[in-house]
Design an enzyme around this catalytic site. Structure first.
Site, PDB file in Angstrom:
ATOM      1  N   TYR A 185     -45.274 -13.660   6.400  1.00 14.66           N
ATOM      2  CA  TYR A 185     -46.191 -13.469   7.482  1.00 14.66           C
ATOM      3  C   TYR A 185     -46.428 -11.945   7.740  1.00 14.66           C
ATOM      4  O   TYR A 185     -47.552 -11.325   7.697  1.00 14.66           O
ATOM      5  CB  TYR A 185     -45.381 -13.919   8.933  1.00 14.66           C
TER       6      TYR A 185
ATOM      7  N   SER B  73     -50.590  -7.227  13.322  1.00 16.78           N
ATOM      8  CA  SER B  73     -49.530  -7.438  14.276  1.00 16.78           C
ATOM      9  C   SER B  73     -48.674  -6.523  14.150  1.00 16.78           C
ATOM     10  O   SER B  73     -48.766  -5.496  13.441  1.00 16.78           O
ATOM     11  CB  SER B  73     -48.859  -8.841  13.627  1.00 16.78           C
TER      12      SER B  73
END
Ligand code: NDP
Length: 245
Positions: free
Chosen positions: A154, A141
């Site tokens: 995350y 990401s």
């Protein structure tokens, strides 16, 4: 592009929605042989039927269970004789401030986003080493490159995916295996539905106003796969043109 994708056996985790589903659609059009994994089997079956695949293209898979990930990959090899691409895509993003102590959510992100990817590697690697070819694609990401408040755990999981992928890249050179990290920015999927913290959900919905369609991701997978076998695309980072973060 099509000639290096047609006929390739591709296993996708998290194929029941979002990026995995969009990738299944594109690769199916380009002639890949797909085996789809996720927990929501009914969604996988609906997708498989839409793509003209049989029920045997679907394996209900929870990536936190290593034996289920092994079964998914072994099934693909049994069905098609080999595995060319392992797309470790399944992931969750229940972001929150650390002080809120959503420790169960930290655990599930670590289990799915890190251990799920490792189990995918563990399942695919023995087959790829035996074949002396293969391609492992792991989904990180922008949060694998940058950390922001509310996204700490995350981001940690997505940094871990990049570290694991880079170590893997170096280790599998002797086996003629390719490795790719794909790091998307905001893409319109169900990912933000896992956020339970209302403040983070509000901030994230602003970021996701700029989200781009999931086929943007699918095209990056096709690009990496479609290179000649001696070209190893190791990392792709992309964002919506209008995204600052
Ligand atoms: P979605 O929520 O739409 O899809 C997530 C997928 O992961 C679903 O198919 C879900 O299937 C699957 N999944 C979740 N938990 C498990 C599990 N325990 N076992 C098996 N499958 C599981 O989100 P995205 O498509 O956006 O997410 C795909 C990946 O992309 C994730 O790794 C995410 O972190 C990453 N990413 C997404 C971005 C975005 O903006 N959308 C940006 C950067 C990265 P099911 O619930 O049926 O099991």
């Amino acid at each position: 592009m099509e000639q290096n994708i047609r006929g390739k056996v591709v296993v996708i985790t998290g194929a029941s929605s979002g990026l995995g589903e969009a990738t299944a659609r594109l690769l199916s059009r380009l002639g890949a042989k797909l085996v789809l994994g996720a927990r929501r089997e009914e969604r996988l079956l609906a997708l498989a039927h839409e793509l003209g695949l049989g029920d045997d293209a679907v394996v209900r898979t929870d990536v936190v269970r290593r034996e289920e990930v092994k079964q998914l990959v072994d099934h693909a090899v049994k069905l098609h004789g080999r595995i060319d691409v392992m797309l470790n895509n399944a992931g969750l993003m229940p972001s929150s401030l650390l002080e809120r102590l959503h420790i169960d959510e930290w655990d599930s992100m670590i289990d799915v986003n890190i251990k799920g990817v490792l189990y995918g590697i563990a399942a695919a690697l023995p087959h790829m080493i035996r074949q002396k070819s293969g391609h492992i694609i792991n989904v990180s990401s922008v949060a694998g490159h940058k950390v922001g408040p509310g996204g700490t755990v995350y981001a940690a999981t997505k940094h871990a995916v990049r570290a694991i992928s880079e170590g893997l890249r170096q280790e599998v050179k002797p086996h003629n295996i390719r490795t790719t990290i794909i790091s998307p920015g905001a893409v319109a999927t169900e990912l933000t539905h896992t956020i339970t913290d209302p403040d983070v959900a509000k901030g994230m919905s602003k970021v996701y106003e700029k989200a781009i369609p999931a086929d943007s991701f699918a095209r990056t997978v096709a690009f990496a796969m479609s290179q000649p076998e001696d070209v190893d695309i190791n990392e792709i980072l992309f964002r919506p043109t209008s995204q600052d973060y």
